[in-house]
Enzyme design. Structure first.
Site, PDB file in Angstrom:
ATOM      1  N   GLY A   1     -57.225   5.390 -21.107  1.00  0.00           N
ATOM      2  CA  GLY A   1     -56.920   6.632 -20.225  1.00  0.00           C
ATOM      3  C   GLY A   1     -56.826   8.442 -20.467  1.00  0.00           C
ATOM      4  O   GLY A   1     -56.928   8.694 -20.249  1.00  0.00           O
ATOM      5  N   GLU A   2     -57.193   7.964 -22.154  1.00  0.00           N
ATOM      6  CA  GLU A   2     -56.369   8.992 -22.692  1.00  0.00           C
ATOM      7  C   GLU A   2     -57.520   9.912 -23.388  1.00  0.00           C
ATOM      8  O   GLU A   2     -58.339   9.210 -24.262  1.00  0.00           O
ATOM      9  CB  GLU A   2     -55.637   8.939 -23.660  1.00  0.00           C
ATOM     10  CG  GLU A   2     -54.018   8.228 -23.291  1.00  0.00           C
ATOM     11  CD  GLU A   2     -53.142   9.441 -22.372  1.00  0.00           C
ATOM     12  OE1 GLU A   2     -53.137  10.610 -22.506  1.00  0.00           O
ATOM     13  OE2 GLU A   2     -52.629   9.291 -21.552  1.00  0.00           O
TER      14      GLU A   2
ATOM     15  N   GLY B   1     -47.409   5.063 -16.114  1.00  0.00           N
ATOM     16  CA  GLY B   1     -48.565   4.864 -16.405  1.00  0.00           C
ATOM     17  C   GLY B   1     -49.091   4.023 -17.107  1.00  0.00           C
ATOM     18  O   GLY B   1     -48.497   3.935 -18.182  1.00  0.00           O
ATOM     19  N   ASP B   2     -50.331   4.142 -17.797  1.00  0.00           N
ATOM     20  CA  ASP B   2     -50.465   3.404 -19.296  1.00  0.00           C
ATOM     21  C   ASP B   2     -50.522   3.942 -20.541  1.00  0.00           C
ATOM     22  O   ASP B   2     -50.369   4.338 -21.434  1.00  0.00           O
ATOM     23  CB  ASP B   2     -52.488   2.347 -18.259  1.00  0.00           C
ATOM     24  CG  ASP B   2     -52.355   1.509 -17.503  1.00  0.00           C
ATOM     25  OD1 ASP B   2     -52.003   1.299 -17.578  1.00  0.00           O
ATOM     26  OD2 ASP B   2     -53.054   1.854 -17.024  1.00  0.00           O
TER      27      ASP B   2
ATOM     28  N   PRO C   1     -40.445  10.205 -16.563  1.00  0.00           N
ATOM     29  CA  PRO C   1     -40.299  10.837 -14.684  1.00  0.00           C
ATOM     30  C   PRO C   1     -41.375  12.190 -14.476  1.00  0.00           C
ATOM     31  O   PRO C   1     -41.555  11.945 -12.960  1.00  0.00           O
ATOM     32  CB  PRO C   1     -39.226  11.426 -15.248  1.00  0.00           C
ATOM     33  CG  PRO C   1     -39.406  11.810 -17.035  1.00  0.00           C
ATOM     34  CD  PRO C   1     -39.707  11.142 -17.250  1.00  0.00           C
TER      35      PRO C   1
ATOM     36  N   ARG D   1     -53.409  13.542  -9.035  1.00  0.00           N
ATOM     37  CA  ARG D   1     -52.019  13.783  -9.404  1.00  0.00           C
ATOM     38  C   ARG D   1     -51.453  12.941  -8.514  1.00  0.00           C
ATOM     39  O   ARG D   1     -51.088  12.035  -7.896  1.00  0.00           O
ATOM     40  CB  ARG D   1     -51.237  14.403 -10.620  1.00  0.00           C
ATOM     41  CG  ARG D   1     -50.316  13.045 -11.264  1.00  0.00           C
ATOM     42  CD  ARG D   1     -50.249  13.457 -12.670  1.00  0.00           C
ATOM     43  NE  ARG D   1     -50.617  13.125 -13.312  1.00  0.00           N
ATOM     44  CZ  ARG D   1     -50.734  11.801 -14.343  1.00  0.00           C
ATOM     45  NH1 ARG D   1     -49.970  11.205 -13.975  1.00  0.00           N
ATOM     46  NH2 ARG D   1     -51.601  12.068 -14.818  1.00  0.00           N
TER      47      ARG D   1
ATOM     48  N   GLN E   1     -45.521  14.814 -23.967  1.00  0.00           N
ATOM     49  CA  GLN E   1     -45.833  14.030 -24.875  1.00  0.00           C
ATOM     50  C   GLN E   1     -45.389  13.135 -26.044  1.00  0.00           C
ATOM     51  O   GLN E   1     -45.221  14.447 -26.652  1.00  0.00           O
ATOM     52  CB  GLN E   1     -47.793  14.606 -25.181  1.00  0.00           C
ATOM     53  CG  GLN E   1     -48.724  13.799 -25.336  1.00  0.00           C
ATOM     54  CD  GLN E   1     -49.685  14.434 -24.887  1.00  0.00           C
ATOM     55  OE1 GLN E   1     -49.556  15.441 -24.994  1.00  0.00           O
ATOM     56  NE2 GLN E   1     -51.169  14.173 -24.951  1.00  0.00           N
TER      57      GLN E   1
ATOM     58  N   GLY F   1     -47.109   4.682 -12.785  1.00  0.00           N
ATOM     59  CA  GLY F   1     -47.859   5.758 -12.720  1.00  0.00           C
ATOM     60  C   GLY F   1     -48.804   6.075 -12.117  1.00  0.00           C
ATOM     61  O   GLY F   1     -48.764   5.456 -10.449  1.00  0.00           O
ATOM     62  N   SER F   2     -50.433   6.371 -11.779  1.00  0.00           N
ATOM     63  CA  SER F   2     -51.538   6.624 -10.670  1.00  0.00           C
ATOM     64  C   SER F   2     -52.213   4.811 -10.957  1.00  0.00           C
ATOM     65  O   SER F   2     -53.082   4.630  -9.858  1.00  0.00           O
ATOM     66  CB  SER F   2     -52.435   7.553 -11.028  1.00  0.00           C
ATOM     67  OG  SER F   2     -51.840   8.885 -10.950  1.00  0.00           O
TER      68      SER F   2
END
Length: 556
Positions: free
Chosen positions: A534-535, A218-219, A161, A323, A195, A249-250
C-alpha cells in the site's frame, strides 16, 4: 462459603470437575453461585429456585484471555475476589452471524475470616483457570506447528494516531488497553509522530526488552517495522521477533488475514479489532513469508502483503483523499476509477511454484495449470529476456518514497554508517534487473494490462479476500493479472465477488491467477503507480522473490 476440591464427577467421564466453590457475585452479594472448573469449562450456576437451565452458564476456557485474584483496598473486608475474562463467539443483536463479545465474571470469596487465606484460595482458582486455558490452545493449525509467547508477555505497542479515520488512540483506550490488562500483558505504548518513525525506532531499539512488537494502524506502519528490523546488523535474530497486528487504519489487510486464518467468520471495524485483540492475547506465533522487492534504484525492500500495479494501486493511492471515510474510501475509489478505466502496457514474467516449493499447496510444477477461468493462458517458457530490456525504462515517481530516511540513534546504541546496506537473506532466484531471465521463467505473451497484483496474505482489505487459498507461510506469491479488454461491469463483478473470495469462480476470461516463487514486471507506460504493501514506491522495473517463513506473526 463452601470452597473445596471437588470429587471427580463420575457422571461426566469426559471432563470431570477439578475445582468447586460457592461464591457470591461481586456486584450483588445477595446472589450466590456454584462455580465448577473442569479441564475445558468454567461452569457458573446461580443458586436459586428457578429451573437449572435458566441460571447456568458454561464458559469455554478456549475463550478465556485471563483470570486474576485480588483484594480491595478496604482492610475491614477480609474477602478476596476472582475475575475471569472471556471473549466468546456470540450472535449479533442486530444482524446475522457471530462475533467475539466480552464477558467478565467476578466473584467474591469470603469463606474464611483470614484475608490471606481467602486470597490464596482465589489465586489457586485464577492459576487453575489460566493453566487449563493455556493447555487448550492448539499449537498446531492446518498441520503447521506454532509456538507460544512467554507469559506474562511484554509488548511494545506502536500506534499511528493519524491512520484511517484518526481513531486509533480512541480504539486503543476503549478496547485494547483493557484486553491486554485482562490478559496480564504488560506493554509500552509508543505513539508514532511522523513517517518512518517506527522504522527508525525498531532499527535502533533493544529488542530484548519485549517479547513482541505490536502495530495498531493500517498496513503501512508494519511495512516500516519489518524493514527497520531487516536493516539491523542483527537482522537474522531481529526478524524473528513476533509481530502482532491490530486494525487501526483503512485497509487493515493483514488484520483481516489473521482473523481469517483463525477460521472465524467475516467481521469488520471494531468487531475485527476485538477478534485480533483476542488472538493477540492468546499469544500463538506462526511463521510469515516476506517478499524481497528490487527497484531500479535504492535499497532492497521487504514486503509482507502485496505488490500492485495498475487498477489496484491506482485505487489505493488515489482514494487517499477519502481517508476520512475509513474503509469505505476503497469503494469510492473503485467507482471513480471504473468510470475512467486505464490500460497499462508492460512486460510480465515469473518463476512458477512447484509442489516442492509449497508441499501443502496444490501445485503441479512447471506443467501447472493456471487458473484462467476455463481457458489456457498464452504463456511461453523464457529462453530470452522480454523484447524491451528492463533497464531501458527510466520513468520514475519518487514522491512518498520509503527509500530514504533519517536515523535517530539513542545514546546507548553504537553509531553505525547510515549508508550501510540493508540486511536480509540473499535472493537466489533473481538476476539483476538489467540481466536476462533464466530459462525456467515464464513470460506472459501480453502487453496490455488493467492490473497486476501479487499477494502473500489472504486479504487485500477488510472486505477483499484476494487470495483465499493463501496462508501466512505457504512460500508462494499468489499472482493475479487482468488483461485489457475487460468491461467495466465485468471488473466490478470481480471485485464484488472478491468480498467473499469467489472472484476465481466468476468465469472471467480476462483474469489469470498463478502461484509463483518470483516475478519481474517492466512497465512500458510512461506514467503509473506501483505500491508495496500500500506504499508508493519508485515507478519502473521491479522484481520480487518470496522468502518462506522469514518473519514471525502472532496469529492466536
Amino acid at each position: 462459603m463452601d470452597q473445596r476440591e471437588a470429587e471427580p464427577d463420575r457422571n461426566n467421564s469426559i471432563s470431570p470437575v477439578s475445582l468447586y466453590g460457592e461464591f457470591t457475585l461481586t456486584g450483588n452479594r445477595k446472589v450466590r453461585c456454584a462455580v465448577s472448573l473442569t479441564e475445558r469449562d468454567l461452569i457458573v450456576q446461580r443458586l436459586t429456585s428457578a429451573p437449572v437451565g435458566r441460571n447456568k452458564v458454561v464458559l469455554s476456557l478456549k475463550d478465556c484471555v485471563g483470570c486474576r485474584a485480588y483484594r480491595e483496598d478496604d482492610n475491614a473486608d477480609p474477602a478476596a475476589y476472582l475475575a475471569a475474562h472471556f471473549y466468546p463467539l456470540r450472535r449479533r443483536w442486530m444482524s446475522s452471524g457471530v462475533s467475539r463479545q466480552r464477558a467478565e465474571h467476578c466473584f467474591r470469596l469470603a469463606a474464611l475470616q483470614d484475608p490471606r487465606a481467602n486470597l490464596e484460595e482465589a489465586e489457586k482458582w485464577a492459576r487453575a483457570v489460566r493453566e487449563r486455558s493455556a493447555r487448550l490452545q492448539p499449537l498446531r493449525r492446518d498441520g503447521v506447528l506454532m509456538s507460544a509467547l512467554s507469559r506474562p508477555s511484554r509488548m511494545m505497542l506502536l500506534v499511528n494516531p493519524q491512520s484511517g479515520k484518526g481513531q486509533a488512540l480512541t480504539l486503543y483506550n476503549n478496547h485494547v488497553q483493557r484486553m491486554l490488562s485482562e490478559a496480564g500483558v504488560t506493554h509500552t505504548l509508543v505513539i508514532t509522530e511522523r513517517q518512518n518513525h517506527a522504522r527508525e525506532l525498531v532499527k535502533e531499539a533493544d529488542l530484548s526488552q519485549w517479547d513482541a512488537l505490536v502495530i495498531m494502524s493500517g498496513d503501512g506502519l508494519l511495512f516500516e517495522v519489518i524493514n527497520g528490523l531487516l536493516e539491523r546488523p542483527d537482522w537474522e535474530e531481529a526478524v524473528r521477533t513476533p509481530l502482532g497486528i491490530l486494525p487501526g487504519g483503512s485497509g487493515n489487510a493483514l488484520a483481516a488475514s489473521v482473523h481469517h486464518y483463525s477460521g472465524a467468520s467475516l467481521v469488520s471495524t471494531e468487531e475485527l479489532l476485538v477478534s485480533c485483540g483476542f488472538l493477540l492475547c492468546q499469544g500463538l506465533v506462526a511463521h510469515m513469508d516476506l517478499v524481497s522487492i528490487h527497484l531500479s534504484s535504492g535499497p532492497r525492500l521487504f514486503s509482507f502483503l502485496s505488490l500492485a500495479w495498475g487498477f489496484v494501486a491506482d485505487v489505493d493511492i488515489e482514494s487517499e483523499k477519502y481517508r476520512h471515510a475509513g474503509a469505505a474510501r476503497f469503494t469510492v475509489g473503485t467507482l471513480v476509477r471504473l468510470a475512467s478505466l486505464r490500460v497499462y502496457k508492460g512486460n510480465l514474467a515469473y518463476l512458477p511454484a512447484t509442489e516442492d516449493d509449497h508441499s501443502e499447496d496444490e501445485g503441479s510444477g512447471n506443467n501447472m495449470t493456471l487458473r484462467c477461468n476455463g481457458q489456457a493462458s498464452s504463456l511461453a517458457p523464457s529462453s530470452q529476456p522480454s523484447r524491451d530490456s528492463p533497464c531501458q525504462n527510466t520513468f520514475h515517481n519518487s514522491c512518498h518514497s520509503n527509500n530514504s530516511h533519517k536515523v535517530r540513534r539513542t545514546e546507548s546504541t553504537p553509531r553505525r554508517s547510515a549508508s550501510k546496506a540493508p540486511g536480509g537473506p540473499p535472493d537466489s532466484l533473481l538476476p539483476p534487473l538489467d540481466q536476462p531471465l533464466p530459462s525456467d521463467w515464464v513470460v506472459v505473451q501480453q502487453e496490455d494490462f488493467v492490473l497486476m497484483l501479487a499477494m502473500y496474505q489472504s486479504h487485500l482489505a477488510e472486505d477483499l479476500m484476494a487470495a483465499p487459498d493463501a496462508t501466512s507461510d505457504d512460500g508462494v506469491i499468489h499472482m493475479f493479472y487482468v488483461r485489457a479488454g475487460i468491461s467495466r461491469g465485468a471488473l466490478l463483478k470481480l471485485f464484488l465477488a472478491m468480498e467473499k473470495g469467489a472472484h476465481l469462480t466468476t468465469n472471467c476470461q480476462h483474469l489469470v491467477h498463478a502461484k509463483v516463487r518470483a516475478l519481474r514486471l517492466e512497465p512500458l507506460s510512461p506514467k503509473g503507480i506501483i505500491t508495496v504493501d500500500g506504499e508508493v514506491v519508485e515507478y519502473g522495473p521491479v522484481q520480487a522473490e518470496v522468502h518462506r517463513g522469514l518473519a514471525r506473526l502472532i496469529t492466536g
